[in-house]
Design a protein around this motif. Structure first.
Motif, PDB file in Angstrom:
ATOM      1  N   UNK A  73       0.841  -1.208   0.000  1.00 60.02           N
ATOM      2  CA  UNK A  73       0.000   0.000   0.000  1.00 60.02           C
ATOM      3  C   UNK A  73       0.868   1.248   0.000  1.00 60.02           C
ATOM      4  N   UNK A  74       1.897   1.253   0.838  1.00 56.47           N
ATOM      5  CA  UNK A  74       2.771   2.431   0.909  1.00 56.47           C
ATOM      6  C   UNK A  74       3.498   2.685  -0.406  1.00 56.47           C
ATOM      7  N   UNK A  75       3.898   1.626  -1.089  1.00 61.38           N
ATOM      8  CA  UNK A  75       4.646   1.775  -2.335  1.00 61.38           C
ATOM      9  C   UNK A  75       3.747   2.128  -3.518  1.00 61.38           C
ATOM     10  N   UNK A  76       2.506   1.661  -3.505  1.00 62.67           N
ATOM     11  CA  UNK A  76       1.621   1.819  -4.667  1.00 62.67           C
ATOM     12  C   UNK A  76       0.354   2.614  -4.334  1.00 62.67           C
ATOM     13  N   UNK A  77       0.419   3.483  -3.386  1.00 63.46           N
ATOM     14  CA  UNK A  77      -0.773   4.196  -2.918  1.00 63.46           C
ATOM     15  C   UNK A  77      -1.464   4.977  -4.034  1.00 63.46           C
ATOM     16  N   UNK A  98     -11.310   1.470  -2.977  1.00 68.02           N
ATOM     17  CA  UNK A  98     -11.891   0.161  -2.621  1.00 68.02           C
ATOM     18  C   UNK A  98     -10.799  -0.859  -2.293  1.00 68.02           C
ATOM     19  N   UNK A  99      -9.765  -0.896  -3.109  1.00 67.25           N
ATOM     20  CA  UNK A  99      -8.669  -1.853  -2.894  1.00 67.25           C
ATOM     21  C   UNK A  99      -7.936  -1.528  -1.603  1.00 67.25           C
ATOM     22  N   UNK A 100      -7.640  -0.239  -1.395  1.00 64.56           N
ATOM     23  CA  UNK A 100      -6.969   0.160  -0.141  1.00 64.56           C
ATOM     24  C   UNK A 100      -7.815  -0.222   1.072  1.00 64.56           C
ATOM     25  N   UNK A 101      -9.108  -0.002   0.971  1.00 68.76           N
ATOM     26  CA  UNK A 101     -10.016  -0.337   2.070  1.00 68.76           C
ATOM     27  C   UNK A 101     -10.012  -1.829   2.338  1.00 68.76           C
ATOM     28  N   UNK A 102     -10.062  -2.631   1.284  1.00 71.70           N
ATOM     29  CA  UNK A 102     -10.063  -4.092   1.451  1.00 71.70           C
ATOM     30  C   UNK A 102      -8.771  -4.574   2.115  1.00 71.70           C
TER      31      UNK A 102
END
Length: 186
Positions: free
Chosen positions: A28-32, A38-42
């Protein structure tokens, strides 16, 4: 199994889910910028579930295992091996559920985060209806052009009679009738 055996199992399971959570946190940190909300939330939901599990049930279980091994408690009974087995039977499905969620995240990541249609075999409303050729032969064939007329039920007369009686009863309740009460002699 005793407390020492369960501590080894617990260490292995914690190591597995911590590693996955850290991997996805780094992802997440690298590809924020490239991930949808939706993907971040999941991903964050699964990571949060891991953290809750580690700080809650697994920490509690670790304490029980250590009390079983050291035989020291703060005035509370020492957990028996059977107590640990029961607690593990309750706790392991939670670990397994988190691992399953990571597997689903891995599958979504492999498909560039496209949503994966989930199928729950226990959900009656979500089961696909499979009709093979044998079942198709058993189903009645309906031809819409030649409908068979459905005869009127034979009890239409009975329905009319019931309606007439109801009307008569309703009319009789509207009239002022004397009520007689009969008492049996003593």
């Amino acid at each position: 199994m005793n407390g020492q055996t369960f501590l080894i199992k617990l260490d292995d399971e914690e190591k597995t889910i911590k590693s996955k959570a850290e991997t996805y946190n780094e992802y997440i940190n690298a590809n924020d910028n490239q991930l949808t909300e939706e993907v971040r939330t999941d991903i964050n939901a699964v990571i949060g579930e891991v953290n809750l599990l580690l700080r809650g049930k697994l920490k509690q279980f670790r304490g029980l295992c250590q009390a079983n091994v050291t035989k020291l408690t703060d005035g509370e009974p020492i957990p028996l091996d059977s107590d640990l087995e029961g607690f593990w039977d309750i706790t392991y499905p939670l670990i397994d559920k988190v691992k399953e969620k990571f597997t689903k995240l891995d599958a979504r990541q492999a498909k560039q985060w496209a949503p994966i249609e989930e199928y729950d075999p226990n959900d009656i409303n979500n089961r696909p209806r499979v009709i093979d050729d044998r079942l198709k032969q058993l189903q009645p064939q309906q031809n819409k052009s030649s409908k068979i007329p459905i005869p009127k039920p034979a009890n239409d007369d009975l329905k009319k009679l019931i309606q007439e009686r109801r009307k008569a009863a309703a009319n009789s309740t509207n009239q002022n009738h004397d009520i007689e009460i009969f008492v049996a002699p003593k």
